[in-house]
Scaffold this motif. Structure first.
Motif, mmCIF file in Angstrom:
data_model
loop_
_atom_site.group_PDB
_atom_site.id
_atom_site.type_symbol
_atom_site.label_atom_id
_atom_site.label_comp_id
_atom_site.label_asym_id
_atom_site.label_seq_id
_atom_site.Cartn_x
_atom_site.Cartn_y
_atom_site.Cartn_z
ATOM 1 N N ASN A 390 1.375 -7.402 9.298
ATOM 2 C CA ASN A 390 0.928 -6.379 8.349
ATOM 3 C C ASN A 390 -0.501 -6.674 7.894
ATOM 4 O O ASN A 390 -1.347 -5.777 7.844
ATOM 5 C CB ASN A 390 1.836 -6.362 7.112
ATOM 6 C CG ASN A 390 3.027 -5.444 7.312
ATOM 7 O OD1 ASN A 390 3.077 -4.693 8.285
ATOM 8 N ND2 ASN A 390 3.977 -5.516 6.411
ATOM 9 N N HIS A 394 -3.242 -3.964 8.775
ATOM 10 C CA HIS A 394 -3.718 -3.114 7.688
ATOM 11 C C HIS A 394 -5.079 -3.540 7.138
ATOM 12 O O HIS A 394 -5.703 -2.789 6.411
ATOM 13 C CB HIS A 394 -2.677 -3.054 6.570
ATOM 14 C CG HIS A 394 -1.386 -2.426 7.019
ATOM 15 N ND1 HIS A 394 -1.296 -1.108 7.387
ATOM 16 C CD2 HIS A 394 -0.139 -2.945 7.210
ATOM 17 C CE1 HIS A 394 -0.049 -0.838 7.775
ATOM 18 N NE2 HIS A 394 0.662 -1.957 7.672
ATOM 19 N N ASP A 418 -4.494 -11.454 2.262
ATOM 20 C CA ASP A 418 -5.625 -10.941 3.045
ATOM 21 C C ASP A 418 -6.653 -10.352 2.105
ATOM 22 O O ASP A 418 -6.372 -10.154 0.917
ATOM 23 C CB ASP A 418 -5.141 -9.898 4.067
ATOM 24 C CG ASP A 418 -4.512 -8.690 3.400
ATOM 25 O OD1 ASP A 418 -5.212 -7.981 2.644
ATOM 26 O OD2 ASP A 418 -3.280 -8.450 3.613
ATOM 27 N N ILE A 423 -3.257 -2.257 -1.611
ATOM 28 C CA ILE A 423 -2.260 -1.166 -1.690
ATOM 29 C C ILE A 423 -2.360 -0.530 -3.069
ATOM 30 O O ILE A 423 -2.338 -1.251 -4.074
ATOM 31 C CB ILE A 423 -0.828 -1.729 -1.481
ATOM 32 C CG1 ILE A 423 -0.739 -2.475 -0.146
ATOM 33 C CG2 ILE A 423 0.215 -0.621 -1.542
ATOM 34 C CD1 ILE A 423 0.532 -3.284 0.039
ATOM 35 N N ILE A 431 7.034 -0.060 -1.356
ATOM 36 C CA ILE A 431 6.707 -0.466 0.024
ATOM 37 C C ILE A 431 7.832 -1.231 0.721
ATOM 38 O O ILE A 431 7.837 -1.342 1.928
ATOM 39 C CB ILE A 431 5.403 -1.295 0.098
ATOM 40 C CG1 ILE A 431 5.490 -2.468 -0.844
ATOM 41 C CG2 ILE A 431 4.176 -0.450 -0.162
ATOM 42 C CD1 ILE A 431 4.380 -3.472 -0.611
ATOM 43 N N TYR A 436 9.040 3.526 4.470
ATOM 44 C CA TYR A 436 7.970 3.889 3.521
ATOM 45 C C TYR A 436 6.629 3.364 4.036
ATOM 46 O O TYR A 436 6.470 2.187 4.331
ATOM 47 C CB TYR A 436 8.270 3.289 2.141
ATOM 48 C CG TYR A 436 7.353 3.855 1.071
ATOM 49 C CD1 TYR A 436 7.690 5.021 0.403
ATOM 50 C CD2 TYR A 436 6.133 3.235 0.787
ATOM 51 C CE1 TYR A 436 6.837 5.556 -0.542
ATOM 52 C CE2 TYR A 436 5.275 3.775 -0.159
ATOM 53 C CZ TYR A 436 5.637 4.927 -0.825
ATOM 54 O OH TYR A 436 4.791 5.461 -1.751
ATOM 55 N N ARG A 437 5.697 4.277 4.110
ATOM 56 C CA ARG A 437 4.338 3.889 4.492
ATOM 57 C C ARG A 437 3.388 4.451 3.469
ATOM 58 O O ARG A 437 3.557 5.598 3.033
ATOM 59 C CB ARG A 437 3.995 4.415 5.882
ATOM 60 C CG ARG A 437 4.703 3.635 6.968
ATOM 61 C CD ARG A 437 4.386 4.196 8.311
ATOM 62 N NE ARG A 437 4.752 5.614 8.366
ATOM 63 C CZ ARG A 437 5.393 6.156 9.372
ATOM 64 N NH1 ARG A 437 5.744 5.432 10.399
ATOM 65 N NH2 ARG A 437 5.664 7.432 9.368
ATOM 66 N N VAL A 438 2.390 3.640 3.084
ATOM 67 C CA VAL A 438 1.468 4.086 2.035
ATOM 68 C C VAL A 438 0.699 5.314 2.514
ATOM 69 O O VAL A 438 0.609 6.321 1.838
ATOM 70 C CB VAL A 438 0.498 2.947 1.653
ATOM 71 C CG1 VAL A 438 -0.578 3.453 0.702
ATOM 72 C CG2 VAL A 438 1.286 1.807 1.058
ATOM 73 N N SER A 443 -1.463 4.631 9.158
ATOM 74 C CA SER A 443 -0.607 3.723 9.926
ATOM 75 C C SER A 443 -0.450 4.174 11.366
ATOM 76 O O SER A 443 -0.192 3.384 12.238
ATOM 77 C CB SER A 443 0.775 3.638 9.287
ATOM 78 O OG SER A 443 0.675 2.930 8.090
ATOM 79 N N GLY A 454 2.755 1.381 12.703
ATOM 80 C CA GLY A 454 3.939 0.884 11.992
ATOM 81 C C GLY A 454 4.988 1.972 11.773
ATOM 82 O O GLY A 454 4.700 3.167 11.838
ATOM 83 N N SER A 455 6.204 1.501 11.531
ATOM 84 C CA SER A 455 7.303 2.441 11.314
ATOM 85 C C SER A 455 7.769 2.443 9.866
ATOM 86 O O SER A 455 8.610 3.241 9.486
ATOM 87 C CB SER A 455 8.481 2.026 12.201
ATOM 88 O OG SER A 455 8.882 0.720 11.821
ATOM 89 N N GLY A 456 7.252 1.517 9.066
ATOM 90 C CA GLY A 456 7.689 1.438 7.659
ATOM 91 C C GLY A 456 8.965 0.648 7.489
ATOM 92 O O GLY A 456 9.614 0.721 6.449
ATOM 93 N N GLY A 458 9.104 -2.824 8.553
ATOM 94 C CA GLY A 458 8.791 -4.267 8.541
ATOM 95 C C GLY A 458 9.122 -4.930 7.210
ATOM 96 O O GLY A 458 9.814 -5.964 7.169
ATOM 97 N N LEU A 459 8.672 -4.339 6.098
ATOM 98 C CA LEU A 459 8.857 -4.992 4.801
ATOM 99 C C LEU A 459 10.314 -4.937 4.330
ATOM 100 O O LEU A 459 10.755 -5.830 3.615
ATOM 101 C CB LEU A 459 7.937 -4.363 3.748
ATOM 102 C CG LEU A 459 6.463 -4.781 3.868
ATOM 103 C CD1 LEU A 459 5.622 -4.117 2.784
ATOM 104 C CD2 LEU A 459 6.308 -6.300 3.783
ATOM 105 N N THR A 483 -4.437 -8.123 -0.518
ATOM 106 C CA THR A 483 -3.007 -8.106 -0.852
ATOM 107 C C THR A 483 -2.429 -9.506 -0.656
ATOM 108 O O THR A 483 -2.833 -10.207 0.285
ATOM 109 C CB THR A 483 -2.265 -7.134 0.094
ATOM 110 O OG1 THR A 483 -2.925 -5.866 0.026
ATOM 111 C CG2 THR A 483 -0.811 -6.960 -0.285
ATOM 112 N N PHE A 485 1.378 -11.430 -0.433
ATOM 113 C CA PHE A 485 2.842 -11.419 -0.459
ATOM 114 C C PHE A 485 3.307 -12.850 -0.723
ATOM 115 O O PHE A 485 2.829 -13.786 -0.083
ATOM 116 C CB PHE A 485 3.403 -10.943 0.887
ATOM 117 C CG PHE A 485 3.284 -9.457 1.073
ATOM 118 C CD1 PHE A 485 4.267 -8.616 0.577
ATOM 119 C CD2 PHE A 485 2.185 -8.908 1.732
ATOM 120 C CE1 PHE A 485 4.157 -7.248 0.744
ATOM 121 C CE2 PHE A 485 2.078 -7.546 1.894
ATOM 122 C CZ PHE A 485 3.055 -6.697 1.395
#
Ligand code: ADP
Length: 494
Positions: A390, A394, A418, A423, A431, A436-438, A443, A454-456, A458-459, A483, A485
């Protein structure tokens, strides 16, 4: 008529097994036992009281008239005659008075006349002859002048010795018609009828009560029967604070959980098919265009690159969907072993390095403090790889993605950060939701059609893995700054 009988045959066993019927039966049974015990108690105490009252009366009477049978020398003088004012007042109507000498011969008999004084005396003599203290005997006598003399009457006799100093001069016998047996009979009949009446009332009242109490249950059952898969929005909403209202509320909350599970499932299927439709459409379009006619080699190459990227996107999507389906159905078995998050971080960095190079992103390992945990190696690798991927995808070219591990109290912490675009705050809460994608358009990576977008999912996979390890994931982000995590897992031996 036939129909009626068969419906009766069907409903009778149902009724016999119903809680209403069984409750009523138990109620009546318990009440029956209580009433029987109560009746036996009343009957026996009342019988004892009747007898002791009669004996008490006899004693009183005997004491009252004792002195009247002796003259001034203390010798037996006989009973004053009935027409004498003293003798007439000696006893109540129906009583019997006898003076007996020490040889058992009747000296005098007064009051109620009987047909068999000799046989009465024989009975009394057997019990009281020679005694120095009063003796009570219950005996049947045949009254003179009684319509049915054979039936006889129940009499209670008190035989009291008439003494002069230590010498027994004779015996005074007082008998009274106790009618104990018929009184006992009347008592038994009243108790029996009263108890049966109360049982009948209990049967009717108990059934009414049980029926009334069970009505909400029938209502719940009817409402539950009416709720179908397509009607999960309905609730029982039974008011009150009793056990049945509590049961209905529990049922309602179960339906709510089912409803949200169904909705999640429906959304998941809809989102999944939507996600799969996009790459299929792109592949169809690109292939169709390429086949339309003769094209320059460069265009064929571009079309094939797009088809390849979309194929990879689909295969990744299908893999993610299968992983999530396994997780949801509880089929995922984690193989826990002793691990160090530092090693997982290094291995994930190696995995992602070529992707980072492709995107022009710098990967950095910062403070990698030993962070021992118990976990499933493959799943933890997937968690860290998803976060790194990600960051790389991103952030974009020229940016940096770094990783560090540390320990805090009883927790092992891994951070992936990063300095990418960040976001927006309003999206941070969502997210981790599936699909869900921002910014879906971003994406999809329009600038680079050959790169899988992405498919939304991953998270949401990251969150599931952390949760399955009794840990959690947090995100912090600032627009245009980057961001971070943070994954927190229980420290091994912590
Ligand atoms: P995707 O496959 O789209 O990356 P994810 O569930 O992994 O799906 O992420 C959900 C969304 O969160 C992404 O679409 C992206 O908008 C946002 N996101 C995740 N990680 C980052 C990051 N490091 N920087 C910026 N946005 C991110």
């Amino acid at each position: 008529m036939k129909l009626e009988r068969s419906s009766w045959k069907e409903s009778a066993p149902l009724f016999l097994h119903s809680v209403r019927f069984r409750l009523t039966l138990w109620f009546v049974l318990v009440l029956g036992v209580v009433l029987a015990g109560f009746s036996v108690f009343i009957y026996s105490t009342e019988t004892r009281f009747l007898r002791s009252d009669a004996i008490g009366d006899l004693r009183e009477e005997s004491e009252r008239i004792q002195g009247l049978f002796q003259n001034s020398n203390g010798e037996l003088s006989g009973i004053p005659p009935e027409n004498d004012p003293v003798g007439g007042a000696l006893m109540a109507q129906g009583d019997l008075l006898m003076l007996v000498n020490t040889d058992g011969a009747i000296l005098q008999l007064q009051g109620q006349q009987i047909t068999d004084p000799e046989s009465l005396l024989a009975g009394l003599w057997a019990a009281a002859g020679g005694q120095h203290s009063p003796v009570v005997v219950q005996q049947k006598v045949h009254l003179a002048g009684q319509a049915n003399t054979a039936a006889g009457a129940e009499y209670l006799f008190l035989t009291t010795p008439v003494m002069r100093e230590d010498q027994v001069l004779g015996y005074l016998v007082i008998g009274t018609n106790t009618d104990l047996a018929s009184q006992q009979h009347r008592l038994a009949v009243s108790l029996g009828i009263g108890s049966l009446g109360m049982l009948a009332l209990a049967l009717v009242g108990g059934f009414w009560l049980a029926d009334h109490a069970m009505r909400p249950v029938a209502e719940i059952a009817r409402a539950a029967r009416d709720i179908t898969e397509k009607d999960l929005g309905r609730r029982l909403n039974i008011p009150g604070r009793d056990e049945l209202a509590d049961l209905a509320a529990t049922f309602d909350s179960m339906i709510s959980r089912l409803q949200s599970a169904f909705e999640r499932q429906r959304r998941f299927v809809a989102d999944a098919s939507h996600e799969l439709r996009t790459p299929v459409t792109i592949i169809n379009l690109e292939a169709g265009r390429a086949l339309e006619g003769q094209r320059p080699a460069e265009e064929y190459r571009r079309a094939l690159q797009i088809v390849d990227a979309e194929g990879r996107r689909m295969s990744r999507l299908v893999n993610d969907l299968m992983a999530l389906a396994r997780m949801d159905s509880g089929q995922t078995i984690l193989q826990f072993e002793a691990l160090d998050l530092r090693d997982i971080a290094r291995e994930a960095m190696d995995r992602i390095s070529s992707l980072a190079m492709e995107y022009g992103v710098r990967l950095e390992q910062r403070d990698l403090v030993p962070a021992p945990v118990y976990g499933d190696r493959q799943y933890l690798l997937q968690l860290v790889s998803n976060l790194l991927e990600n960051g790389v995808k991103h952030s974009g070219s020229g940016k940096t993605v770094w990783i560090d591990t540390t320990r805090e109290g009883e927790w092992a912490i891994l951070r992936v950060a990063d300095n990418g675009p960040g976001i927006p705050e309003e999206h941070l809460g969502a997210i981790f939701d599936r699909f869900y994608r921002v910014d879906p358009s971003r994406s999809q990576n329009d600038n680079d059609l050959t790169s899988p977008s992405g498919s939304g999912l991953g998270l949401s996979i990251v969150a599931w893995i952390a949760h399955a390890h009794s840990g959690k994931v947090r995100v912090e982000s600032k627009i245009n700054e980057g961001t971070t995590f943070q994954v927190t897992l229980p420290l091994r031996g912590g």
